[in-house]
Design a protein around this motif. Sequence first.
Motif, PDB file in Angstrom:
ATOM      1  N   SER A 154      -4.699  -3.860 -12.386  1.00 41.51           N
ATOM      2  CA  SER A 154      -5.948  -3.430 -11.775  1.00 41.51           C
ATOM      3  C   SER A 154      -5.811  -1.975 -11.328  1.00 41.51           C
ATOM      4  O   SER A 154      -4.712  -1.408 -11.322  1.00 41.51           O
ATOM      5  N   GLU A 155      -6.929  -1.369 -10.945  1.00 40.69           N
ATOM      6  CA  GLU A 155      -6.850   0.011 -10.431  1.00 40.69           C
ATOM      7  C   GLU A 155      -6.011   0.063  -9.168  1.00 40.69           C
ATOM      8  O   GLU A 155      -5.221   0.993  -8.968  1.00 40.69           O
ATOM      9  N   ARG A 156      -6.158  -0.953  -8.326  1.00 43.85           N
ATOM     10  CA  ARG A 156      -5.346  -1.015  -7.109  1.00 43.85           C
ATOM     11  C   ARG A 156      -3.856  -1.102  -7.453  1.00 43.85           C
ATOM     12  O   ARG A 156      -3.016  -0.430  -6.844  1.00 43.85           O
ATOM     13  N   GLY A 157      -3.529  -1.930  -8.456  1.00 42.34           N
ATOM     14  CA  GLY A 157      -2.148  -2.047  -8.876  1.00 42.34           C
ATOM     15  C   GLY A 157      -1.628  -0.764  -9.491  1.00 42.34           C
ATOM     16  O   GLY A 157      -0.468  -0.391  -9.311  1.00 42.34           O
ATOM     17  N   ARG A 158      -2.494  -0.053 -10.228  1.00 41.69           N
ATOM     18  CA  ARG A 158      -2.087   1.209 -10.834  1.00 41.69           C
ATOM     19  C   ARG A 158      -1.835   2.262  -9.767  1.00 41.69           C
ATOM     20  O   ARG A 158      -0.909   3.064  -9.875  1.00 41.69           O
ATOM     21  N   ILE A 159      -2.655   2.274  -8.726  1.00 41.48           N
ATOM     22  CA  ILE A 159      -2.436   3.204  -7.624  1.00 41.48           C
ATOM     23  C   ILE A 159      -1.101   2.919  -6.950  1.00 41.48           C
ATOM     24  O   ILE A 159      -0.334   3.836  -6.636  1.00 41.48           O
ATOM     25  N   ALA A 160      -0.791   1.629  -6.743  1.00 38.95           N
ATOM     26  CA  ALA A 160       0.495   1.272  -6.131  1.00 38.95           C
ATOM     27  C   ALA A 160       1.663   1.718  -6.999  1.00 38.95           C
ATOM     28  O   ALA A 160       2.683   2.227  -6.499  1.00 38.95           O
ATOM     29  N   LEU A 161       1.543   1.543  -8.311  1.00 35.46           N
ATOM     30  CA  LEU A 161       2.580   1.988  -9.236  1.00 35.46           C
ATOM     31  C   LEU A 161       2.755   3.501  -9.166  1.00 35.46           C
ATOM     32  O   LEU A 161       3.876   4.006  -9.044  1.00 35.46           O
TER      33      LEU A 161
END
Length: 262
Positions: free
Chosen positions: A69-76
């Motif tokens: 998700s975009e949230r997961g991509r930001i965390a990465l």
Amino acid sequence: MTLARAIRDVLTTADPRRKVKLARSAARRWRRGDLDHAFDVAMPDAPGRPREPELLPPSRMPRRGKGGSERGRIALLHALAHIEFTAIDLAFDMAGRFGCDFPRGFVDDWMSVGADEAMHFALLDRRLRSLGSRYGALPAHAGLWEAAESTAHDALARLAIVPMVLEARGLDVTPATVARVEAQGDIATARILQRIYTDEIRHVGLGTKWFEYRCAEDRIDPETSWQKLVKRYFRGQIKAPLNDSARASAGLTRSYYDSLVR
């Protein structure tokens, strides 16, 4: 201005954007011959750190998933940005702390690595901002500087652990991450990660080169010495699967690490 003072300015600066600016400037001034090749000040025990991100021990770090998700991509991206931010200090500390014990080419190499790491951080931070976030918005790993602290007294140990273990791990995991974000349609992030991956092969290669140089000077076997240093100073494990081809292209052949893989 001396080399050591320019490096110390990079290390003691906490603000991320200013650290990037000083890192690039120091590398450029060294390349142009504007800095005296002198080690007239000591390196700090720890680098400057901004108030954000909050630094947490590994056990308290939230799981970030695989960036679907975009949230997961930001965390990465945030986790990678923190790695690259710390890598700026690791490279400049390498040059400033140990450069007096090596030929001038050692400083040339690690100043160039520091400039690469600053560029990597800037790319990742810019990508975070394009997604509505920023570096510092999430917590980050507190343990990345520990490798520098434990090896501050020993150039051979620092070379063994930082480029030849920690950066080499990036060679193992980055190709799969690039493929994953490409499959999710995030070509911009994939291009940044591919650029970092390409540069990290060079960085690992420089670590291996100078490790083997010092071993030759000391008339010790590099592979046996590396294994002993990893067992002593690296708290984690070298985990399969490994990117043997990328490691080999950096001079880090299987004969170094085969016996330590878990």
